[in-house]
Design an enzyme around this catalytic site. Sequence first.
Site, PDB file in Angstrom:
ATOM      1  CG  HIS A 113      -1.857   0.709   1.575  1.00 20.55           C
ATOM      2  ND1 HIS A 113      -2.004   2.432   2.103  1.00 20.55           N
ATOM      3  CD2 HIS A 113      -3.086   0.878   1.170  1.00 20.55           C
ATOM      4  CE1 HIS A 113      -2.693   3.305   1.812  1.00 20.55           C
ATOM      5  NE2 HIS A 113      -3.518   2.115   1.398  1.00 20.55           N
ATOM      6  CG  ASP A 164       0.826  -2.893   6.165  1.00 23.73           C
ATOM      7  OD1 ASP A 164      -0.310  -3.164   6.653  1.00 23.73           O
ATOM      8  OD2 ASP A 164       0.180  -1.905   4.962  1.00 23.73           O
ATOM      9  CD  GLN A 180      -6.759  -5.003   4.110  1.00 20.89           C
ATOM     10  OE1 GLN A 180      -7.919  -5.339   3.629  1.00 20.89           O
ATOM     11  NE2 GLN A 180      -7.118  -3.177   3.633  1.00 20.89           N
ATOM     12  CE  LYS A 212      -6.880  -0.052   5.882  1.00 20.18           C
ATOM     13  NZ  LYS A 212      -7.605   0.199   4.428  1.00 20.18           N
ATOM     14  CB  CYS A 260      -4.063   3.267  -1.347  1.00 21.77           C
ATOM     15  SG  CYS A 260      -5.108   5.120  -1.144  1.00 21.77           S
TER      16      CYS A 260
END
Lengths: 150, 422
Positions: free
Chosen positions: B139, B216, B219, B242, B380
Amino acid sequence: MSEVRELYQEIILDHNKKPRNYQVLDDANHKADGHNPLCGDRVTIYVRLNGEKIENIAFQGKGCAISTASASLMTEAVKGKTVEEARQAFERFHDLLTKDTDLLSQLSEMGKLAALAGVRDFPMRVKCATLAWHTLNAALDNEEIPVSTE
Amino acid sequence: MVAFAGVLHERDDVRADYFPVNTIREDFPILRQTVHGKPLVYLDNAATTQKPQAVIDTITQAYTHYYANIHRGVHWLSQQSTDAYENARTTVQRFIHAGDSREIIFVRGATEGINLIAHGFGKKFINEGDEIIISAMEHHSNIVPWQMVCEETGAKLRVVPINDEGEFLFDEYEKLIGSRTKLVAVVQLSNALGTVNPIKKIIEAAHSRDIPVLVDGAQAVPHMPVDVRELDCDFYVFSGHKLYGPSGIGILYGKSKWLESLPPYQGGGDMILSVSFEKTLYNTLPYKFEAGTPNIVGAIGLGAAIDYVSAIGMEEIAYYERELLEYATARALEIPQLRIIGTAKEKSGVLSFILEDIHPHDIGTILDQEGIAIRTGHHCAQPVMDRFDIPATARASFAFYNTHDEIDVLMDGIRKVIDLFK
């Protein structure tokens, strides 16, 4: 689906599938690149200007149906017009999409561009419909830097 | 069951035996509405997720009954707020299995977490000629902060390529790791492709050369159980919004040995032990990194969201969502004009696709008229789009409150798009 039909009229689908004046203009003396970073749409407008008259105009690019059809319809609308007339046409077109003015009185003078009136109901898509016009403005100003609708 | 209920309804009822999706949906008030006269089908969960009543109520309760600034007042309200805020930290710690609540830093979101590390780690450990490794499926938030570090320090960004399926090329990664590598920053679950990366293997390879790894998890955290100690990652970031929590709150996990060695990100209140004009002493972890009044109720709301998903069970959520994605993929493959972007063997939650000769933006607008919310664009992740030589994709992304019926509605919608453009 009726609002969607209103947006994607036959004429728009047709200009999307078979865009008019879709080519590089070798003798263009004005050119600009436009980019909508939100959706990745790109357009290049080529203009052959003779004095104040838009003698020829063409475009190339990649975009959604609205932006492609709008670019195609725009080239037809301004070919043979003066720079001043083209700018006025953009102003009227922009008003048609964004302002709450009397739609019907404008539609008759807009010709085929009126087919894009449905964009009014989709504010998120106004940028798609105006990208080519912003880029034409930049080309007429002979700005060599890419314009952006952001 | 009445015959008219239809095959699809029947299937959902059968599935409800092990996953009570219909009951769960009742917890999300926003899902009850109609959009353009159609029942809302919310399939933009990779962008952000909807909030259960429990989270909404927790936020309301906090502002209604016990809100005050934290770590400051001696008064009752301040004590209540401080307790709730710190309880949320402990909730996060347990949720991701961190060893110590001092290793849980409240930030605005995954983006701020990455920027915090880029700033501190870059300042302290990265010099000219050093290298930072990321992957081609990151991202923008896990690209740009590192580019900024490189610009400042003269370090180089190295990018692990992906294959046509959208999978991380581990062999290429191993070739990129070298004596100049100072940090690896990689996504666990790609938001644009749905690829689940072999994160444990990636970390092991870096650690064998003493290179720290930032994950990261923006998600990943909402869709699978995460255990930062089992992964042995050095830093892990994710966002509250999220994970069915509020926006403007997120988590940076860091091993305390790293966090202690890094300089503060921002100066201000709460991050100090004492201030004089001669010398300021920084506070201990985690407060060293929490300058200023934080998003107090955001943190408390995130705690409530974690309690909510934990009660359902992350294993159960992962299992149900995997099945949803399998069903959606199978249904999508029935449409000849549709091409799925991102076909990794290990995938979760995301169905990114394009339709022959139809721009994703047009797909999004037409589906919206059917009440279906999907994301269209570059997500993104422009380098991912460039990798597949496309300007954008349409992306349906799933949450545990989505149903098989909704996937059917999506597929009918896609067929309508194709018909319109015939």
